[in-house]
Design an enzyme around this catalytic site. Structure first.
Site, short mmCIF file in Angstrom:
data_model
loop_
_atom_site.label_atom_id
_atom_site.label_comp_id
_atom_site.label_asym_id
_atom_site.label_seq_id
_atom_site.Cartn_x
_atom_site.Cartn_y
_atom_site.Cartn_z
N ASP A 1 -9.41 -4.71 -4.78
CA ASP A 1 -8.80 -3.95 -3.69
C ASP A 1 -9.54 -2.63 -3.49
O ASP A 1 -9.60 -1.80 -4.40
CB ASP A 1 -7.33 -3.67 -4.02
CG ASP A 1 -6.53 -3.13 -2.84
OD1 ASP A 1 -7.10 -2.38 -2.03
OD2 ASP A 1 -5.33 -3.47 -2.74
N SER B 1 0.81 -1.21 0.00
CA SER B 1 0.00 0.00 0.00
C SER B 1 0.85 1.27 0.00
O SER B 1 1.61 1.49 -0.93
CB SER B 1 -0.97 -0.03 1.18
OG SER B 1 -2.00 0.91 0.97
N HIS C 1 -7.38 -6.07 0.32
CA HIS C 1 -6.31 -5.09 0.14
C HIS C 1 -4.95 -5.76 0.22
O HIS C 1 -4.58 -6.29 1.27
CB HIS C 1 -6.44 -4.01 1.22
CG HIS C 1 -5.43 -2.92 1.12
ND1 HIS C 1 -5.09 -2.33 -0.07
CD2 HIS C 1 -4.67 -2.31 2.06
CE1 HIS C 1 -4.19 -1.40 0.14
NE2 HIS C 1 -3.90 -1.38 1.43
#
Length: 506
Positions: free
Chosen positions: A447, A221, A475
């Site tokens: 996601d 991320s 995610h």
């Protein structure tokens, strides 16, 4: 744990997920841990002492080793104040070290390795490398952003604003201004230097401190943003980089928030469809009708905040934070079902518990990290945001159209940064990293926090990227226990130098 953009309410969090297939590829340049070449390379004047410092690793936290690495607070003044970056590593592995970042901005890489390295990395990876976590500048143990006491943070999370009125927005700006002043007072001048570009330069000093001529790195991320910036800044020092759940560095703040709003809207629908197909679902009717029931519940909390069993008030932004938290990972959907069941009966206790996980609040009322404040501080430096009311109103309308459930509560981020003590130091821009070794970018089609299109965009921007697609929900994709296709793609790349073919689908 990667986080989404925040609004006039509080920040949100993340988890991970995965599912299946097989792949192919070529070979990446060899990357060894203790480099025989000069690990310092060319550095700016005044930085050599940082690159050549002797780092002393000591046994800590049971089976790990820990150290503090010094970096300049301000890279424009390397002879000035120094700060320390706290690092922790696993021992063993003959191929050197992989630096990891779990996301954020604001997540502790130290805690990530200490508490979750066995879950988030595989036996093969840990058997070949030392896994190194660190708290980036401004986070927890590394010159942390400090703003409120535990009681003050509890009180702040109970605040709510009438975002439909100019007075409500003005109050949000006033409170954010006061928060910024407290952060500046308690944190000191380092508050102006917790931007991602500075953290990227720290990453290169960490690389040198580990004795490596090139950086081997795994980021999830926001960690992909940090890794991509590193490749842009130091392309010749890129070893093996994996960027999982990519952020697109070319997007401005509104575009990022829009993407996440759409992502969470779709994640909610996926959850609702699963809930309706199972037993014990508190929702009913068609998927559209069930989503409408969730929206009605949120609006009822906005109109009349609920009170949890411990007496704490649960306003709409805290409620929405709790609702979004389990949408990061379908493994957590049962927890959302329990929370919704109770909330529909007027009890928000379970939803508040989910929001507490996001905010890092333990059952005793102690906040175990500073993620919320670090998240704000980093983003206010990284992203110029519109803060004039007409523009914020226009952006809010776009968000609500993109996400009728969540858009309203992700809007007005400009109120937070309008009077922040330090101005933005970065403008969003694409990255190319010309001359870098092969970089692996991973995107998950479902996601919600880092939409798949961002991974496609980042892979297009990077001159040497190979895009791996995971068809699934949740995610990020790589972790121990994830589907074998993703695990093999990452492990074979790091351990054997086998670059997955661009366009690989799992």
């Amino acid at each position: 744990m990667p986080r989404s953009r925040r609004s006039t309410g509080r920040a949100l969090i993340a988890g991970a997920a995965a599912l299946a297939a097989l792949l192919a590829g070529c070979s990446a340049p060899a990357s060894t841990g203790q480099a025989t070449a000069d690990v310092t390379g060319e550095v700016a004047e005044g930085l050599r002492p940082y690159y050549e410092q002797q780092v002393h690793w000591k046994r800590c936290e049971g089976r790990f080793e820990c150290a503090d690495i010094e970096v300049p607070m301000d890279y424009a003044d390397p002879g000035g104040k120094r700060i320390k970056i706290a690092a922790i590593r696993t021992t063993g592995g003959s191929q050197g070290s992989i630096l990891v970042n779990p996301g954020g901005p604001g997540a502790s890489g130290y805690d990530f390795v200490r508490d979750g390295v066995d879950v988030m990395t595989t036996d093969k990876l840990r058997g070949s490398y030392s896994i190194v976590g660190f708290d980036p500048r401004g986070i927890k143990r590394s010159a942390p952003v400090t703003c409120l006491t535990d009681k003050e943070q509890d009180a702040a999370r109970e605040e709510s604003y009438d975002i439909d009125s100019d007075q409500g927005i003005a109050q949000a700006v006033k409170d954010a201004t006061e928060l910024g002043a407290k952060c500046a007072e308690k944190t000191g001048p380092v508050l102006g230097h917790v931007d991602t570009l500075s953290a990227t330069k720290d990453l290169d000093i960490l690389r040198a401190a580990l004795g490596q001529a090139k950086l081997d790195y795994l980021g999830w991320s926001y960690g992909t943003f940090l890794g991509a910036q590193y490749a842009e800044l130091f392309p010749e020092r890129v070893g093996r980089l994996v960027l999982d759940g990519a952020l697109d560095p070319a997007l401005d703040s509104q575009a990022v928030t829009l993407g996440q709003a759409k992502g969470f809207e779709q994640a909610l629908r996926s959850y609702v469809e699963s809930c309706l197909a199972g037993s014990g679902c508190p929702l009913s009717g068609s998927a559209d009708e069930a989503v409408a029931q969730v929206r009605d519940l949120i609006r009822s909390v906005e109109a009349s905040p609920l009170t949890a069993q411990d007496g704490r008030l649960v306003p709409v932004n805290t409620f929405v934070s709790g609702l979004i938290t389990p949408l990061y990972d379908e493994a957590n959907w049962p927890a959302l079902t329990l929370a919704l069941t109770s909330a529909l009966q007027g009890d928000p206790t379970q939803m508040l518990w989910l929001a507490d996980q996001n905010a890092q609040r333990d059952p005793d009322g102690h906040y175990t990290g500073n993620t919320t404040f670090a998240f704000t501080a980093v983003n206010c430096l990284d992203y110029p945001m519109a803060s004039d009311l007409p523009t914020m109103r226009k952006e809010a309308a776009e968000l609500e159209q993109a996400s009728p459930t969540f858009g309203r509560y992700l809007a007005y981020g400009g109120t937070t940064c309008e009077n922040w003590p330090y101005k933005p130091v970065r403008k969003p821009a694409p990255v190319k990293a010309e001359g870098a070794a092969p970089i692996v970018v991973i995107g998950t089609t479902g996601d919600p926090a880092t939409p798949y299109a961002w991974a496609e965009s980042l892979a297009d921007q990077l001159s040497s990227a190979s895009l791996v697609t995971f068809k699934g929900e949740g995610h990020t994709a790589y972790r121990s226990g994830a589907n074998s296709c993703i695990k093999d793609a990452v492990d074979n790349y790091f351990v054997d130098g086998k670059v997955p073919a661009d366009g690989t689908k799992c």
